[in-house]
Design a protein around this motif. Structure first.
Motif, PDB file in Angstrom:
ATOM      1  N   THR A   6      28.689  33.947  56.051  1.00  0.00           N
ATOM      2  CA  THR A   6      28.596  34.483  57.412  1.00  0.00           C
ATOM      3  C   THR A   6      28.081  33.429  58.379  1.00  0.00           C
ATOM      4  OG1 THR A   6      26.394  35.353  56.929  1.00  0.00           O
ATOM      5  CG2 THR A   6      28.273  36.863  56.627  1.00  0.00           C
ATOM      6  N   ASP A   7      28.016  32.176  57.907  1.00  0.00           N
ATOM      7  CA  ASP A   7      27.522  31.088  58.760  1.00  0.00           C
ATOM      8  C   ASP A   7      28.473  29.896  58.779  1.00  0.00           C
ATOM      9  OD1 ASP A   7      27.132  30.006  56.261  1.00  0.00           O
ATOM     10  OD2 ASP A   7      24.938  29.965  56.381  1.00  0.00           O
ATOM     11  N   GLY A   8      29.760  30.185  58.762  1.00  0.00           N
ATOM     12  CA  GLY A   8      30.756  29.125  58.853  1.00  0.00           C
ATOM     13  C   GLY A   8      30.877  28.280  57.598  1.00  0.00           C
ATOM     14  N   GLY A   9      30.423  28.778  56.480  1.00  0.00           N
ATOM     15  CA  GLY A   9      30.556  28.068  55.219  1.00  0.00           C
ATOM     16  C   GLY A   9      29.363  27.240  54.808  1.00  0.00           C
ATOM     17  N   SER A  10      28.297  27.242  55.600  1.00  0.00           N
ATOM     18  CA  SER A  10      27.102  26.477  55.217  1.00  0.00           C
ATOM     19  C   SER A  10      26.465  27.044  53.956  1.00  0.00           C
ATOM     20  CB  SER A  10      26.076  26.464  56.350  1.00  0.00           C
ATOM     21  OG  SER A  10      26.596  25.762  57.456  1.00  0.00           O
ATOM     22  N   THR A  11      26.465  28.364  53.833  1.00  0.00           N
ATOM     23  CA  THR A  11      25.965  29.010  52.619  1.00  0.00           C
ATOM     24  C   THR A  11      26.962  30.083  52.207  1.00  0.00           C
ATOM     25  OG1 THR A  11      24.712  30.680  53.852  1.00  0.00           O
ATOM     26  CG2 THR A  11      23.544  28.650  53.251  1.00  0.00           C
ATOM     27  N   ARG A  12      26.939  30.409  50.921  1.00  0.00           N
ATOM     28  CA  ARG A  12      27.831  31.446  50.386  1.00  0.00           C
ATOM     29  C   ARG A  12      27.050  32.306  49.408  1.00  0.00           C
ATOM     30  NH1 ARG A  12      30.683  26.933  51.175  1.00  0.00           N
ATOM     31  NH2 ARG A  12      32.742  27.069  52.091  1.00  0.00           N
ATOM     32  N   ASN A  13      27.403  33.587  49.356  1.00  0.00           N
ATOM     33  CA  ASN A  13      26.772  34.514  48.418  1.00  0.00           C
ATOM     34  C   ASN A  13      27.846  35.169  47.567  1.00  0.00           C
ATOM     35  OD1 ASN A  13      23.959  34.398  49.362  1.00  0.00           O
ATOM     36  ND2 ASN A  13      24.849  35.175  51.254  1.00  0.00           N
ATOM     37  N   LEU A  14      27.594  35.226  46.253  1.00  0.00           N
ATOM     38  CA  LEU A  14      28.524  35.870  45.342  1.00  0.00           C
ATOM     39  C   LEU A  14      28.536  37.365  45.629  1.00  0.00           C
ATOM     40  CD1 LEU A  14      30.418  35.640  42.897  1.00  0.00           C
ATOM     41  CD2 LEU A  14      28.418  36.005  41.451  1.00  0.00           C
ATOM     42  N   LYS A  15      29.729  37.918  45.865  1.00  0.00           N
ATOM     43  CA  LYS A  15      29.852  39.330  46.201  1.00  0.00           C
ATOM     44  C   LYS A  15      30.571  40.139  45.124  1.00  0.00           C
ATOM     45  CE  LYS A  15      27.750  39.190  50.119  1.00  0.00           C
ATOM     46  NZ  LYS A  15      26.558  40.003  50.382  1.00  0.00           N
ATOM     47  N   SER A  16      31.372  39.499  44.291  1.00  0.00           N
ATOM     48  CA  SER A  16      32.068  40.240  43.240  1.00  0.00           C
ATOM     49  C   SER A  16      31.167  40.319  42.010  1.00  0.00           C
ATOM     50  CB  SER A  16      33.395  39.577  42.891  1.00  0.00           C
ATOM     51  OG  SER A  16      33.192  38.248  42.465  1.00  0.00           O
ATOM     52  N   THR A  17      31.196  41.458  41.361  1.00  0.00           N
ATOM     53  CA  THR A  17      30.365  41.635  40.165  1.00  0.00           C
ATOM     54  C   THR A  17      31.183  41.551  38.890  1.00  0.00           C
ATOM     55  OG1 THR A  17      30.639  44.031  40.310  1.00  0.00           O
ATOM     56  CG2 THR A  17      28.699  43.079  41.380  1.00  0.00           C
ATOM     57  N   ILE A  18      32.492  41.503  39.015  1.00  0.00           N
ATOM     58  CA  ILE A  18      33.358  41.381  37.860  1.00  0.00           C
ATOM     59  C   ILE A  18      33.742  39.919  37.738  1.00  0.00           C
ATOM     60  CG2 ILE A  18      35.537  42.118  36.831  1.00  0.00           C
ATOM     61  CD1 ILE A  18      35.240  44.674  38.543  1.00  0.00           C
ATOM     62  N   GLY A  19      33.516  39.325  36.587  1.00  0.00           N
ATOM     63  CA  GLY A  19      33.612  37.881  36.435  1.00  0.00           C
ATOM     64  C   GLY A  19      34.975  37.314  36.141  1.00  0.00           C
ATOM     65  N   ASN A  20      35.999  37.615  36.917  1.00  0.00           N
ATOM     66  CA  ASN A  20      37.292  36.983  36.727  1.00  0.00           C
ATOM     67  C   ASN A  20      37.370  35.774  37.645  1.00  0.00           C
ATOM     68  OD1 ASN A  20      40.074  36.240  36.895  1.00  0.00           O
ATOM     69  ND2 ASN A  20      40.567  38.194  35.955  1.00  0.00           N
ATOM     70  N   LEU A  21      37.468  34.586  37.039  1.00  0.00           N
ATOM     71  CA  LEU A  21      37.502  33.353  37.817  1.00  0.00           C
ATOM     72  C   LEU A  21      38.888  33.032  38.362  1.00  0.00           C
ATOM     73  CD1 LEU A  21      35.265  31.128  35.535  1.00  0.00           C
ATOM     74  CD2 LEU A  21      34.600  32.447  37.556  1.00  0.00           C
ATOM     75  N   GLY A  22      39.887  33.745  37.910  1.00  0.00           N
ATOM     76  CA  GLY A  22      41.257  33.453  38.296  1.00  0.00           C
ATOM     77  C   GLY A  22      41.683  34.131  39.580  1.00  0.00           C
ATOM     78  N   VAL A  23      40.884  34.036  40.652  1.00  0.00           N
ATOM     79  CA  VAL A  23      41.258  34.608  41.948  1.00  0.00           C
ATOM     80  C   VAL A  23      42.378  33.754  42.535  1.00  0.00           C
ATOM     81  CG1 VAL A  23      40.480  35.118  44.296  1.00  0.00           C
ATOM     82  CG2 VAL A  23      38.989  35.597  42.345  1.00  0.00           C
ATOM     83  N   THR A  24      43.499  34.403  42.873  1.00  0.00           N
ATOM     84  CA  THR A  24      44.669  33.657  43.308  1.00  0.00           C
ATOM     85  C   THR A  24      45.069  33.888  44.755  1.00  0.00           C
ATOM     86  OG1 THR A  24      46.007  35.451  42.408  1.00  0.00           O
ATOM     87  CG2 THR A  24      45.672  33.515  41.002  1.00  0.00           C
ATOM     88  N   SER A  25      44.631  34.994  45.337  1.00  0.00           N
ATOM     89  CA  SER A  25      45.047  35.314  46.702  1.00  0.00           C
ATOM     90  C   SER A  25      44.027  36.244  47.334  1.00  0.00           C
ATOM     91  CB  SER A  25      46.424  35.999  46.667  1.00  0.00           C
ATOM     92  OG  SER A  25      46.855  36.362  47.961  1.00  0.00           O
ATOM     93  N   LEU A  26      43.813  36.066  48.616  1.00  0.00           N
ATOM     94  CA  LEU A  26      42.894  36.901  49.383  1.00  0.00           C
ATOM     95  C   LEU A  26      43.573  37.254  50.693  1.00  0.00           C
ATOM     96  CD1 LEU A  26      39.963  37.993  49.971  1.00  0.00           C
ATOM     97  CD2 LEU A  26      39.514  35.748  50.975  1.00  0.00           C
ATOM     98  N   THR A  27      43.539  38.530  51.049  1.00  0.00           N
ATOM     99  CA  THR A  27      44.138  38.931  52.322  1.00  0.00           C
ATOM    100  C   THR A  27      43.320  40.039  52.962  1.00  0.00           C
ATOM    101  OG1 THR A  27      46.215  39.452  53.442  1.00  0.00           O
ATOM    102  CG2 THR A  27      45.732  40.688  51.441  1.00  0.00           C
ATOM    103  N   GLN A  28      43.278  40.005  54.285  1.00  0.00           N
ATOM    104  CA  GLN A  28      42.614  41.045  55.065  1.00  0.00           C
ATOM    105  C   GLN A  28      43.670  42.019  55.558  1.00  0.00           C
ATOM    106  OE1 GLN A  28      40.910  39.691  58.805  1.00  0.00           O
ATOM    107  NE2 GLN A  28      39.205  41.113  58.565  1.00  0.00           N
ATOM    108  N   ASP A  29      43.378  43.295  55.496  1.00  0.00           N
ATOM    109  CA  ASP A  29      44.295  44.300  56.011  1.00  0.00           C
ATOM    110  C   ASP A  29      44.270  44.206  57.535  1.00  0.00           C
ATOM    111  OD1 ASP A  29      45.545  46.643  56.981  1.00  0.00           O
ATOM    112  OD2 ASP A  29      44.962  47.760  55.187  1.00  0.00           O
ATOM    113  N   PRO A  30      45.373  43.807  58.177  1.00  0.00           N
ATOM    114  CA  PRO A  30      45.372  43.628  59.633  1.00  0.00           C
ATOM    115  C   PRO A  30      45.207  44.933  60.404  1.00  0.00           C
ATOM    116  CG  PRO A  30      47.575  43.345  58.768  1.00  0.00           C
ATOM    117  CD  PRO A  30      46.670  43.502  57.586  1.00  0.00           C
ATOM    118  N   ASN A  31      45.371  46.065  59.721  1.00  0.00           N
ATOM    119  CA  ASN A  31      45.222  47.363  60.378  1.00  0.00           C
ATOM    120  C   ASN A  31      43.849  47.981  60.156  1.00  0.00           C
ATOM    121  OD1 ASN A  31      47.993  47.396  61.292  1.00  0.00           O
ATOM    122  ND2 ASN A  31      48.511  47.643  59.138  1.00  0.00           N
ATOM    123  N   ASN A  32      43.053  47.377  59.296  1.00  0.00           N
ATOM    124  CA  ASN A  32      41.684  47.823  59.018  1.00  0.00           C
ATOM    125  C   ASN A  32      40.890  46.585  58.624  1.00  0.00           C
ATOM    126  OD1 ASN A  32      39.299  48.887  58.166  1.00  0.00           O
ATOM    127  ND2 ASN A  32      40.200  50.414  56.818  1.00  0.00           N
TER     128      ASN A  32
END
Length: 189
Positions: A6-32
């Motif tokens: 929330t600070d432009g990438g200076s710090t990051r916090n782990l938010k997922s609790t399921i440990g799959n490291l193979g995240v391949t795509s991230l998208t925001q719902d443009p309608n919500n």
């Protein structure tokens, strides 16, 4: 996993609790804008192994956040936790939301393009076929036009859709092959 800044990438916090490291795509719902999705499963990964299986990072489905990325949960109908390639949820290369209709799509490597009108509860294959194309991808433009790509088939397989580039202007119900003549005949990733 999924990390949030929330600070432009200076710090990051782990938010997922399921440990799959193979995240391949991230998208925001443009309608919500508080709703985000991420997909898992790297088909062409390095020599790493996931969940004790051989080869790439096996995926475990699609995940959703309804609170702007502060917490994540697996979409139960996309869950896959075994260590063999046996479903469209093992290697998802992209998750996408049509900004006009809200219809959800995902590209499943080794299968093709899936469409869902009910937030991934049911997912219908609309382009490609199981074990025919090594890689696939899908993206939605701001006007709702969808563009998909299918790679070459596996050796010895005759694919029901030729490798190439496809577009859909009716929310993924029908696809038109727009592959230019100069496109490689056996495209990879």
């Amino acid at each position: 996993g999924m990390w949030k800044s929330t600070d432009g990438g200076s710090t990051r916090n782990l938010k997922s609790t399921i440990g799959n490291l193979g995240v391949t795509s991230l998208t925001q719902d443009p309608n919500n804008l508080d709703t985000w999705y991420y997909s898992t499963g790297e088909y062409s990964g390095g020599s790493s192994r996931a969940r004790g299986g051989g080869g790439q990072y096996y995926g475990s489905g699609i995940y959703v956040s309804n609170d702007n990325g502060d917490s994540w949960s697996q979409i139960a109908t996309t869950e896959d936790t075994d260590v063999i390639f046996n479903s469209q949820y093992d290697y998802i290369s992209r998750v996408e939301v049509n900004p006009i209709t809200g219809t959800k799509f995902f590209a499943s490597n080794a299968v093709g393009i899936y469409r869902s009108t009910n937030n991934f509860i049911t997912n219908n294959l609309v382009l490609g076929n199981f074990n025919q194309h090594i890689h696939s991808d899908v993206q939605a433009s701001s006007d709702g036009t969808l563009v998909a790509a299918l790679s070459k088939p596996f050796n010895g397989v005759t694919a029901s859709n030729s490798p190439g580039v496809y577009i859909s202007t009716d929310d993924g119900l029908n696809w038109t092959d727009v592959t230019p003549s100069t496109y490689p005949s056996l495209p990879g990733r």
